[in-house]
Write a protein that holds these residues in place. Sequence first.
Motif, short mmCIF file in Angstrom:
data_model
loop_
_atom_site.label_atom_id
_atom_site.label_comp_id
_atom_site.label_asym_id
_atom_site.label_seq_id
_atom_site.Cartn_x
_atom_site.Cartn_y
_atom_site.Cartn_z
N LYS A 11 0.82 -1.21 0.00
CA LYS A 11 0.00 0.00 0.00
C LYS A 11 0.86 1.26 0.00
O LYS A 11 0.38 2.33 -0.36
N HIS A 12 2.11 1.12 0.44
CA HIS A 12 3.04 2.25 0.38
C HIS A 12 3.55 2.38 -1.05
O HIS A 12 4.18 1.47 -1.59
N ARG A 13 3.28 3.51 -1.67
CA ARG A 13 3.63 3.68 -3.08
C ARG A 13 5.13 3.56 -3.32
O ARG A 13 5.56 2.99 -4.33
N SER A 14 5.92 4.07 -2.38
CA SER A 14 7.38 3.99 -2.56
C SER A 14 7.84 2.54 -2.58
O SER A 14 8.79 2.19 -3.29
N ILE A 15 7.17 1.66 -1.81
CA ILE A 15 7.55 0.25 -1.78
C ILE A 15 7.05 -0.47 -3.03
O ILE A 15 7.79 -1.24 -3.66
N ASN A 57 9.53 -2.10 -5.78
CA ASN A 57 9.52 -3.54 -5.99
C ASN A 57 9.24 -3.91 -7.45
O ASN A 57 9.86 -4.83 -8.00
N LEU A 58 8.31 -3.22 -8.08
CA LEU A 58 8.02 -3.50 -9.48
C LEU A 58 9.22 -3.17 -10.37
O LEU A 58 9.54 -3.91 -11.31
N THR A 59 9.90 -2.07 -10.04
CA THR A 59 11.09 -1.70 -10.82
C THR A 59 12.21 -2.71 -10.60
O THR A 59 12.96 -3.03 -11.53
N SER A 60 12.32 -3.24 -9.38
CA SER A 60 13.35 -4.24 -9.11
C SER A 60 13.10 -5.51 -9.91
O SER A 60 14.05 -6.23 -10.26
N VAL A 64 17.02 2.26 0.85
CA VAL A 64 16.94 3.30 1.88
C VAL A 64 15.50 3.80 2.01
O VAL A 64 15.00 4.03 3.12
N SER A 65 14.82 3.97 0.91
CA SER A 65 13.43 4.44 0.93
C SER A 65 12.53 3.44 1.65
O SER A 65 11.71 3.82 2.50
N ILE A 66 12.70 2.16 1.34
CA ILE A 66 11.87 1.11 1.97
C ILE A 66 12.11 1.05 3.46
O ILE A 66 11.17 0.97 4.27
N GLN A 67 13.38 1.08 3.87
CA GLN A 67 13.69 0.95 5.30
C GLN A 67 13.28 2.19 6.09
O GLN A 67 13.10 2.13 7.30
N THR A 68 13.13 3.31 5.41
CA THR A 68 12.65 4.52 6.07
C THR A 68 11.13 4.52 6.19
O THR A 68 10.57 5.10 7.12
N THR A 69 10.47 3.80 5.30
CA THR A 69 9.01 3.79 5.26
C THR A 69 8.39 2.95 6.37
O THR A 69 7.33 3.28 6.91
N VAL A 70 9.05 1.83 6.75
CA VAL A 70 8.47 0.91 7.74
C VAL A 70 9.34 0.85 9.00
O VAL A 70 10.51 1.25 8.99
N GLY A 71 8.76 0.33 10.08
CA GLY A 71 9.47 0.18 11.35
C GLY A 71 10.19 -1.15 11.45
O GLY A 71 10.18 -1.95 10.51
N SER A 79 11.22 -8.34 0.58
CA SER A 79 10.29 -8.28 -0.55
C SER A 79 10.94 -7.63 -1.77
O SER A 79 10.70 -8.04 -2.91
N ASN A 80 11.80 -6.63 -1.52
CA ASN A 80 12.49 -5.99 -2.63
C ASN A 80 13.52 -6.94 -3.24
O ASN A 80 13.64 -7.04 -4.47
N MET A 81 14.26 -7.64 -2.37
CA MET A 81 15.21 -8.63 -2.86
C MET A 81 14.48 -9.74 -3.61
O MET A 81 14.96 -10.25 -4.63
N PHE A 82 13.31 -10.11 -3.11
CA PHE A 82 12.49 -11.15 -3.73
C PHE A 82 12.10 -10.76 -5.16
O PHE A 82 12.23 -11.55 -6.10
N MET A 83 11.65 -9.54 -5.32
CA MET A 83 11.22 -9.09 -6.65
C MET A 83 12.39 -9.04 -7.63
O MET A 83 12.26 -9.39 -8.80
N ARG A 84 13.56 -8.65 -7.13
CA ARG A 84 14.73 -8.64 -8.01
C ARG A 84 15.13 -10.07 -8.37
O ARG A 84 15.50 -10.35 -9.51
#
Length: 497
Positions: free
Chosen positions: A266-270, A274-277, A383-390, A400-405
């Motif tokens: 739901k976070h647009r930055s994530i 992820n889709l770009t990865s 950096v963006s993803i880790q800043t977005t979530v706790g 999830s980002n590594m997964f998509m790549r």
Amino acid sequence: MEAIPNEQPRQIKRPLVLASIMLAMFLAAIEATIVSTAMPSIAADLGGFSMYSWVFSAYLLTNAGTVLIFGKLSDLYGRKPIFLIGITVFMLGSVGCGVAGTMEMLIGARFIQGIGAGALMPIATTIVGDIYTKEERAKIQGYLSSVWGISAVSGPALGGFFVDVLSWHYVFFMNIPLGLLAMAGVILFFHENIEKKKPAIDFLGSIWLILFVSSLLYILVEGGVGIPWGSPEMYMLLGMSALGFILFLHQERRAEEPMMPFSIWKHRSISIANLTSLTTGMILIGVSSYLPAFVQGVMERSATVAGFTLTTMSIGWPIAATLAGRLILTIGFRTTSILGGVSLIIGGMIFFMLSPDRGPIWAGTGSFFIGVGMGLSSTSFIVSIQTTVGWKLRGIATASNMFMRSIGSALGAALLGGILNNRINGLIKEEGLSDHISVDTANQLMDAHQRMLLSEDVRRLLQDALTVGLHHVYAGLLILAVLSFFLITMLPKGEKV
């Protein structure tokens, strides 16, 4: 600085922890450059050129299938134990690769190696997110990316040395001492005190995911080559892939602790990152997997020269990643990522125009721009993803980002490998030589001695087929680069650390 559950009375020695996880990441980073450089020689030794892409796909498949589980386990049990398990499994797989006597054995060992890699990269990155502040992460993530620079200098050089002087088996055996040293550093210097939760691991989701991805990979690699498109076997594989995807989506909606929680999307930055990865993962594997085959098989250069063409990508990546760490703090994630997207397009255009007479310098230039694009974009995404979530979601969000790549790389290896095999097979049939040679005959192009044993007509035919096939592959890379740039432009504006 936000409260971090792994803080405790014993002070974490951050520089030593960073050095240890960088060494562990080096295992995965050098694996890409060394194996890619050595693969033509491995194929010449073990045979089975038609299974060439499976050496990469097998590793990426289990990597993708386990990375989310390891990310979730690290959120439940802490980063340290899961990280150590990953290194151990990775080393076991490396031993299996080193002693492999057939292409099938090598692919099986790569499956095991990929499981371990599913823990290495994402958890290493997550540990950095845990022990450094928001402001420090951009710079430290740049340091992590410098691992690719170190592997760039040593990887292709060692790969060429092992192939030309010793044996390709050392490509895998060298992981053992490095892995043991990384384990020692993490055990001694990284301390965490995490409140363990009752496990609720979504193993079923992983099973359905592997069913979906493995069936799809088999379709892409063997479709039209080993399995006719209109055959019952092909329809069965298509049904299995579709069933796996549907069951995976259903499982993730009902699971108590889903391996891929849809809430983070739901976070647009994530979601955009992820889709770009996914698309950049396809670009990355397209370059690293098949460029050495082109340089050695068509340009008739040595493994060392082939390694050089990949070295430039691995040099561009850390330089850009280090620069990204500073740019993120001044111009934000989106603008930094856009610069990366532009570089990917430039690299894609250079590869699209690649031909045998342009030489390895041209190929190396294209690799460099791809590396710069990956360095700028991937660092910004993490950096963006880790800043977005706790903390509680940081492990799975990073994974999830590594997964998509990884999924992108697995699909890319299979899809691009399928394109290559189909073009070579098609040209052989057009010349009416399918009774005498096959796709696997291309193995002999990768070795100078075996290449001389081929007749002039057969050698020229195979080289032309490989050139045409790889031109289609690089056309696909350019399309993926343009798509990646388009996705990056959809990132939220004005977002900074």
